[in-house]
Write an enzyme that holds these catalytic residues in place. Structure first.
Site, PDB file in Angstrom:
ATOM      1  N   GLU A  76       0.738  -1.362  -0.029  1.00  0.00           N
ATOM      2  CA  GLU A  76       0.046   0.045  -0.046  1.00  0.00           C
ATOM      3  C   GLU A  76       0.915   1.189  -0.061  1.00  0.00           C
ATOM      4  O   GLU A  76       2.160   1.137   0.185  1.00  0.00           O
ATOM      5  CB  GLU A  76      -0.861  -0.063   1.180  1.00  0.00           C
ATOM      6  CG  GLU A  76      -1.840  -1.185   1.155  1.00  0.00           C
ATOM      7  CD  GLU A  76      -3.028  -1.316   2.192  1.00  0.00           C
ATOM      8  OE1 GLU A  76      -2.815  -0.471   3.109  1.00  0.00           O
ATOM      9  OE2 GLU A  76      -3.856  -2.119   2.049  1.00  0.00           O
ATOM     10  N   GLU A  87      -1.672 -10.569  -5.678  1.00  0.00           N
ATOM     11  CA  GLU A  87      -1.585 -11.496  -6.865  1.00  0.00           C
ATOM     12  C   GLU A  87      -0.865 -10.935  -8.067  1.00  0.00           C
ATOM     13  O   GLU A  87      -0.096 -11.332  -8.637  1.00  0.00           O
ATOM     14  CB  GLU A  87      -3.175 -11.590  -7.244  1.00  0.00           C
ATOM     15  CG  GLU A  87      -3.958 -12.190  -6.332  1.00  0.00           C
ATOM     16  CD  GLU A  87      -4.655 -11.134  -5.717  1.00  0.00           C
ATOM     17  OE1 GLU A  87      -4.179 -10.231  -5.161  1.00  0.00           O
ATOM     18  OE2 GLU A  87      -6.062 -11.200  -5.339  1.00  0.00           O
ATOM     19  N   CYS A 127      -6.900  -7.769 -10.903  1.00  0.00           N
ATOM     20  CA  CYS A 127      -5.893  -9.028 -10.920  1.00  0.00           C
ATOM     21  C   CYS A 127      -6.505 -10.208 -11.733  1.00  0.00           C
ATOM     22  O   CYS A 127      -5.549 -10.664 -12.363  1.00  0.00           O
ATOM     23  CB  CYS A 127      -6.003  -9.601  -9.593  1.00  0.00           C
ATOM     24  SG  CYS A 127      -5.025  -8.358  -8.525  1.00  0.00           S
TER      25      CYS A 127
HETATM   26  N1  THU Z   1      -5.834  -6.660  -2.102  1.00  0.00           N
HETATM   27  C1  THU Z   1      -5.120  -7.603  -2.623  1.00  0.00           C
HETATM   28  O1  THU Z   1      -3.938  -7.741  -2.462  1.00  0.00           O
HETATM   29  N2  THU Z   1      -5.843  -8.480  -3.630  1.00  0.00           N
HETATM   30  C2  THU Z   1      -7.018  -8.368  -3.986  1.00  0.00           C
HETATM   31  O2  THU Z   1      -7.428  -9.201  -4.893  1.00  0.00           O
HETATM   32  C3  THU Z   1      -8.188  -7.715  -3.340  1.00  0.00           C
HETATM   33  C4  THU Z   1      -7.285  -6.555  -2.637  1.00  0.00           C
HETATM   34  C5  THU Z   1      -5.269  -5.823  -1.298  1.00  0.00           C
HETATM   35  C6  THU Z   1      -5.406  -4.262  -1.766  1.00  0.00           C
HETATM   36  C7  THU Z   1      -5.350  -3.661  -0.585  1.00  0.00           C
HETATM   37  O3  THU Z   1      -4.072  -3.460   0.090  1.00  0.00           O
HETATM   38  C8  THU Z   1      -5.880  -4.703   0.671  1.00  0.00           C
HETATM   39  O4  THU Z   1      -6.111  -5.664   0.037  1.00  0.00           O
HETATM   40  C9  THU Z   1      -7.360  -3.983   1.015  1.00  0.00           C
HETATM   41  O5  THU Z   1      -8.129  -3.688  -0.266  1.00  0.00           O
END
Ligand code: THU
Length: 173
Positions: A76, A87, A127
């Site tokens: 993030e 992913e 993704c």
């Molecule tokens: N997130 C993922 O890593 N993969 C997903 O398919 C959905 C969301 C992460 C993005 C963000 O850092 C956190 O989960 C909350 O949305």
């Protein structure tokens, strides 16, 4: 699936149904040794999550055809759109470091403030789009394992989680 707005006499319309085949397990021990190893890697990958804003840790583990497992975790940023999902982190790292090597299976898990989600993690649309393109490029199915503490789902290919994918700029094919 119901269609509205068309008369059954309308020769232009034909009702279609789409079905998705997948396997569901209540525990990883019911799965192959390879899948269990990949799941363990996805759980381990969560340690690499940088998620000070959502406190949601996502781990991904991608098995390549050559046996190598590439891990990814969500990253993030205070400028929110600059972050990236677990992913895509894994797939982009694999494509960058092992170009042309077939992506065999991608396992994903999510935890909310350190507590593993009961329902299987579900990848976002962006993704899925990225998965679909790598699958198309390699001409071989990319299998997907979505891990939850109560259930694990295994999909045989990306089409199962993203039908009617956008994959061409050609109009009217
Ligand atoms: N997130 C993922 O890593 N993969 C997903 O398919 C959905 C969301 C992460 C993005 C963000 O850092 C956190 O989960 C909350 O949305």
């Amino acid at each position: 699936m119901h269609s509205r707005g068309y008369s059954s006499r309308d020769k232009e319309m034909s009702a279609k149904r789409l079905t998705i085949d997948y396997e569901e397990f209540t525990s990883a021990v019911q799965m192959s040794a390879e899948d269990q190893e990949l799941i363990a890697n996805a759980l381990e990958a969560q340690k690499g999550s940088y998620s000070p804003y959502s406190h949601f840790q996502v781990g991904a583990a991608l098995r390549l055809e050559n046996g190598i497992i590439v891990k990814g975790a969500n990253q993030e940023n205070v400028a929110y759109p600059s972050g990236l999902c677990a992913e895509r982190t894994a797939m982009f790292a694999a494509s960058a470091n092992y170009p042309g090597v077939v992506m065999d299976t991608l396992a994903i898990v999510g935890s909310d403030k350190g507590k593993m989600c009961e329902s299987p993690a579900s990848p976002c649309g962006a993704c899925r789009q990225v998965m679909a393109e790598y699958q198309k490029k390699q001409g071989r199915p990319l299998k997907i394992i979505l891990i939850g503490s109560k259930r694990i789902r295994k999909f045989p290919n990306v089409d199962s989680v993203l039908p009617f994918i956008f994959d061409s700029l050609k109009i009217g094919e």
